[in-house]
Each structure stands twice: as structure tokens, then as C-alpha cells.
Write a protein that holds these residues in place. Structure first.
Motif, PDB file in Angstrom:
ATOM      1  N   VAL A 255       0.853  -1.185   0.000  1.00  0.00           N
ATOM      2  CA  VAL A 255       0.000   0.000   0.000  1.00  0.00           C
ATOM      3  C   VAL A 255       0.888   1.234   0.000  1.00  0.00           C
ATOM      4  CG1 VAL A 255      -1.655   1.357   1.367  1.00  0.00           C
ATOM      5  CG2 VAL A 255      -1.946  -1.113   1.159  1.00  0.00           C
ATOM      6  N   ARG A 256       0.455   2.221  -0.758  1.00  0.00           N
ATOM      7  CA  ARG A 256       1.234   3.453  -0.802  1.00  0.00           C
ATOM      8  C   ARG A 256       0.323   4.663  -0.700  1.00  0.00           C
ATOM      9  NH1 ARG A 256       1.832   5.997  -5.936  1.00  0.00           N
ATOM     10  NH2 ARG A 256       0.504   5.081  -7.535  1.00  0.00           N
ATOM     11  N   LEU A 257       0.897   5.763  -0.302  1.00  0.00           N
ATOM     12  CA  LEU A 257       0.206   7.044  -0.344  1.00  0.00           C
ATOM     13  C   LEU A 257       0.331   7.561  -1.766  1.00  0.00           C
ATOM     14  CD1 LEU A 257      -1.133   9.490   1.067  1.00  0.00           C
ATOM     15  CD2 LEU A 257       1.162  10.341   1.544  1.00  0.00           C
ATOM     16  N   TYR A 260      -2.154  13.414  -2.140  1.00  0.00           N
ATOM     17  CA  TYR A 260      -2.651  14.133  -0.967  1.00  0.00           C
ATOM     18  C   TYR A 260      -2.980  15.572  -1.346  1.00  0.00           C
ATOM     19  CZ  TYR A 260       2.076  16.118  -0.773  1.00  0.00           C
ATOM     20  OH  TYR A 260       3.263  16.761  -1.091  1.00  0.00           O
ATOM     21  N   VAL A 346      -6.827   5.326   8.206  1.00  0.00           N
ATOM     22  CA  VAL A 346      -5.767   4.888   7.288  1.00  0.00           C
ATOM     23  C   VAL A 346      -5.451   3.417   7.531  1.00  0.00           C
ATOM     24  CG1 VAL A 346      -3.314   5.128   6.739  1.00  0.00           C
ATOM     25  CG2 VAL A 346      -4.767   7.165   6.902  1.00  0.00           C
ATOM     26  N   LEU A 350      -5.833   0.286   5.044  1.00  0.00           N
ATOM     27  CA  LEU A 350      -4.742  -0.634   4.712  1.00  0.00           C
ATOM     28  C   LEU A 350      -5.201  -2.084   4.848  1.00  0.00           C
ATOM     29  CD1 LEU A 350      -2.911   1.904   4.746  1.00  0.00           C
ATOM     30  CD2 LEU A 350      -1.253   0.567   6.050  1.00  0.00           C
ATOM     31  N   ARG A 375      -8.440   1.608  -4.256  1.00  0.00           N
ATOM     32  CA  ARG A 375      -8.083   2.919  -3.714  1.00  0.00           C
ATOM     33  C   ARG A 375      -9.100   3.336  -2.665  1.00  0.00           C
ATOM     34  NH1 ARG A 375      -8.027   3.953  -9.074  1.00  0.00           N
ATOM     35  NH2 ARG A 375      -5.980   3.802 -10.106  1.00  0.00           N
ATOM     36  N   LEU A 392      -5.067   6.408  -0.715  1.00  0.00           N
ATOM     37  CA  LEU A 392      -4.259   5.215  -0.491  1.00  0.00           C
ATOM     38  C   LEU A 392      -4.540   4.229  -1.605  1.00  0.00           C
ATOM     39  CD1 LEU A 392      -5.035   4.861   3.305  1.00  0.00           C
ATOM     40  CD2 LEU A 392      -3.026   5.931   2.269  1.00  0.00           C
ATOM     41  N   GLU A 393      -3.497   3.566  -2.074  1.00  0.00           N
ATOM     42  CA  GLU A 393      -3.624   2.707  -3.250  1.00  0.00           C
ATOM     43  C   GLU A 393      -2.864   1.421  -3.035  1.00  0.00           C
ATOM     44  OE1 GLU A 393      -3.557   4.210  -7.571  1.00  0.00           O
ATOM     45  OE2 GLU A 393      -1.495   3.600  -7.167  1.00  0.00           O
TER      46      GLU A 393
END
Length: 397
Positions: A255-257, A260, A346, A350, A375, A392-393
Motif C-alpha cells: 500500500v502506498r500514499l 494528498y 488509514v 490498509l 483505492r 491510499l492505493e
């Protein structure tokens, strides 16, 4: 150069009334579990409810510290230290944790301890010429280490000392946007090479009689407070396979940011526009649009104006979407967690992204269902008009 693709989010550590991990919170929401506790103090119950969402105060053995640490901290600092310990338990079991390239980014609440009463201050002034009387008054009126326990910076100090985090760090306070500010800047510190890893966390205020006047002054809408802490680790993608899947509480490294957006000081009618703009900025950075979001986790705003602005902004953003995403948060099982609430969202996202699942409202209940796109959008709307939005993806290793 900033490269968000090079950073992964892993090692969730979540401490709420529902348990000590995102899976327990997920299960409590789906099961409709009652996680509240009776709350009664000298001034009566919390207004509007007999129960609030409390957690146990971690003791020295749970925290892995000397008992003196308990005397130089208040409950919210201890909750933060416990959240960090839950997060780093897995990484620490696989290899060294900490060092000069490990940073710390914290979202912290206001200090909610009672200060000295005016009668005590008057007494100290009257006794100023008598050291013995001053000493007696201090012994009776001033709690040990009260000066230290009133500093939220002790949370950062204790976490840094416990895990040897001596890299770049920052603390944000006091409203709900603080947790996402910490997340964004912690990820950026790794993406830009300032840190190799960043511990990111946020903690709620402890439920306390003086918390209600603070909330009421800001326009409290009757939401029930909760206690808790939420932590995770932002690490370089190449380091994540070593760190992933080592926590007993699960989680995912993939998972990544992805994007934003932020806004500051928006009030009144401008607040809706500021929230919508922050979301659009996050979507654009994530190279997606409204149809690319499968789950929205809104802030648990505890003012009527903030709640209305957030709802109106989401209506604007998703008005043209082919299918509106599910919109649901954790309040039924956690209460309102202040700075920790968006970061708890968050961690819940996740957990959902790891299994391709989301939560959705089902009348008065919560159901689990497939996540249509990988997402999730998480929002934070501070009481003074601050806004944060993060996308978040799911991502491959």
C-alpha cells in the motif's frame, strides 16, 4: 526529488476500544460489537451518554519501560508509546529498528490536564516568604512531575528514546488534521531521502472532565469521545519485503500514499470548497478521478458546521461518478479519537486494501463487501478549518 511510488506503508499498530489491531476493529464494526464503557466522574457522566470508548492505561510492563516513565507522562503519552510499540513489534523482530535515519512524525492532542487551582496559586503567593510553607503547599497541591506530564512533547521523547529514533521528526497539534499531516510529511521524508524509514502516529486525548469544555467551546455536536492511538511505518519499497508480514497483527506492505491535498484556515462557506479542492488535488496527484475511489473514510467531525461542510464537499466531488463509493468510518466502535481518528481510518483502509475488501453501511449496521477499485480516500477536517485528504492505493512490491 519526491517519489511517492518509492514508499510503502506497513506495520500497523492500532489501540482502540475494539482491540489492538485493525482486524479487531474491522470485526467489531461488522459484528456491531458494543465497545463502550460506563463513565462517571464527580461532575457526572459525559453529556448525552453514560458510556464512552475508553482503553486501559498501559502499565510499565506492557510498555516495556521503567515505572518512572509512568510518572513523567500522562495517559495520552502512554497510549502513544503503546501504539508505537504495537507497530514496531514486527520490524524489531526481524532486524534493527531505529538510528539516525529513522524519523518520527506525531499527531498530538491538546493538553487536557487540570492546572493549579487559583486558590493554590494564591496560597503560594502568600507563602512566598516562607520556604517551609511553600514546600508544604507544593507537596500537597502539585502532582509529582506535573510540569513534565503537561508537555505533549514527552510522547515524542519517550517513543524516540524507547526505539532510538534519531532521524528527522516533527509533531503536529492539536486537531484531527494532525494525524494526516504527520502521515504526509513522514512519507515525504522517506520519499525525499531525508529518512530511510519514518514512524508515523497519532493519539487521542484521554477522556477527562476538562475535555468536554474544550469540545463545547469549539461547537461540539454531541459525538461520543474515545481513546486510542494509531501508528504505522513508512519505509522505502526495497526495504519493505524484509519488514512486511512480521507483525502478529497482520497488515500489508503493498500500500502506498498515492496522492494528498491540504488546505488551511477555511471557515464558513469556504470550508466546503476547501475540502473539495483538497480531495481533487489528492485525486489528481494519484492520477485518478472520482470513479477511481472505492471507499471513503470521512473524518469524525464533532462540529455541526464541519460535518455539513464535509458532506457537501463529498457530494460535489462524487456528483458525476458512475457509482458513489461506500462512505463509512469507525465511530460506532471507537468514538471520536481526535488526531488519531483519520490515522485509524488509514490503518483500517490498509487492512481493507490488503484483502480487496471494504466496509459499507447497511441500514443501521455495517457489512463487508468487495472493494471495486484498489483505492481509498481518507479525510481530516480540523476544527479551525484545516483540511487534509489522502488517497491510499494498493501497489505491488
Amino acid at each position: 526529488m519526491t517519489n511517492l511510488d518509492a514508499v510503502r506503508l506497513t506495520a500497523p499498530g492500532l489501540y482502540t476500544a475494539a482491540g489492538v489491531d485493525p482486524a479487531s476493529l474491522w470485526e467489531a464494526l461488522v459484528a456491531g460489537k458494543d465497545t463502550g464503557r460506563p463513565y462517571e466522574v464527580a461532575s457526572g457522566p459525559w453529556p448525552g451518554t453514560d458510556t464512552v470508548f475508553l482503553v486501559d492505561d498501559p502499565d510499565a510492563a506492557t510498555l516495556g519501560v521503567h515505572r518512572r516513565v509512568l510518572r513523567t507522562s500522562e495517559k495520552q503519552a502512554r497510549m502513544a508509546l503503546y501504539g508505537a510499540r504495537l507497530s514496531l513489534a514486527g520490524p524489531a523482530g526481524r532486524g534493527p529498528v531505529g538510528g539516525e535515519r529513522w524519523g518520527l512524525y506525531l499527531g498530538l492532542p491538546t493538553v487536557d490536564e487540570e492546572l493549579l487551582r487559583f486558590t493554590a496559586l494564591d496560597g503560594l503567593r502568600a507563602a512566598a516568604g516562607s520556604p517551609d510553607r511553600v514546600a508544604a503547599l507544593y507537596a500537597r497541591e502539585v502532582p509529582p512531575f506535573s510540569g513534565l506530564s503537561h508537555l505533549n512533547s514527552t510522547a515524542a521523547a519517550h517513543i524516540s528514546a524507547a526505539f532510538g529514533l534519531t532521524g528527522a521528526m516533527a509533531a503536529y497539534s492539536p486537531f484531527s488534521d494532525a494525524g494526516l499531516e504527520a502521515l504526509i510529511d513522514g512519507v515525504l521524508s522517506v520519499a525525499e531521502g531525508e529518512n530511510e524509514a519514518a514512524v508515523v502516529g497519532a493519539v487521542s486525548p484521554k477522556v477527562h472532565p476538562l475535555l468536554f469544555p474544550q469540545y463545547e467551546e469549539l461547537g461540539w455536536n454531541g459525538a461520543t469521545p474515545g481513546e486510542g492511538a494509531a501508528f504505522l511505518l513508512a519505509a522505502r519499497a526495497e526495504d519493505v519485503p524484509v519488514l512486511q508480514d512480521v507483525s502478529e497483527h497482520g497488515g500489508t506492505a503493498a500500500v502506498r500514499l498515492a496522492g494528498y491535498g491540504r488546505a488551511f484556515g477555511a471557515e464558513g462557506a469556504d470550508r466546503t470548497a476547501a475540502i473539495a479542492e483538497a480531495v481533487h488535488t489528492a485525486l489528481e496527484m494519484a492520477r485518478t478521478d472520482a470513479d477511481g475511489i472505492g471507499w471513503v473514510l470521512p473524518d469524525a467531525v464533532w462540529t455541526a458546521a464541519g460535518e455539513q461542510a464535509q458532506r457537501a464537499a463529498l457530494d460535489q466531488v462524487f456528483a458525476g461518478a458512475a457509482e458513489r463509493p461506500a462512505v463509512i468510518g469507525t465511530e460506532p466502535a471507537t468514538g471520536v479519537l481526535g488526531p488519531a481518528h483519520p490515522l485509524a481510518h488509514v490503518l483500517l483502509a490498509l487492512h481493507g486494501l490488503a484483502g480487496g475488501r471494504r466496509l459499507a453501511a447497511d441500514g443501521g449496521a455495517v457489512r463487508e463487501e468487495a472493494l471495486p477499485v484498489p483505492r481509498a480516500l481518507v479525510l481530516a477536517c480540523g476544527a479551525r478549518g484545516q483540511v487534509c485528504a489522502v488517497v491510499l492505493e494498493g501497489a505491488g512490491r
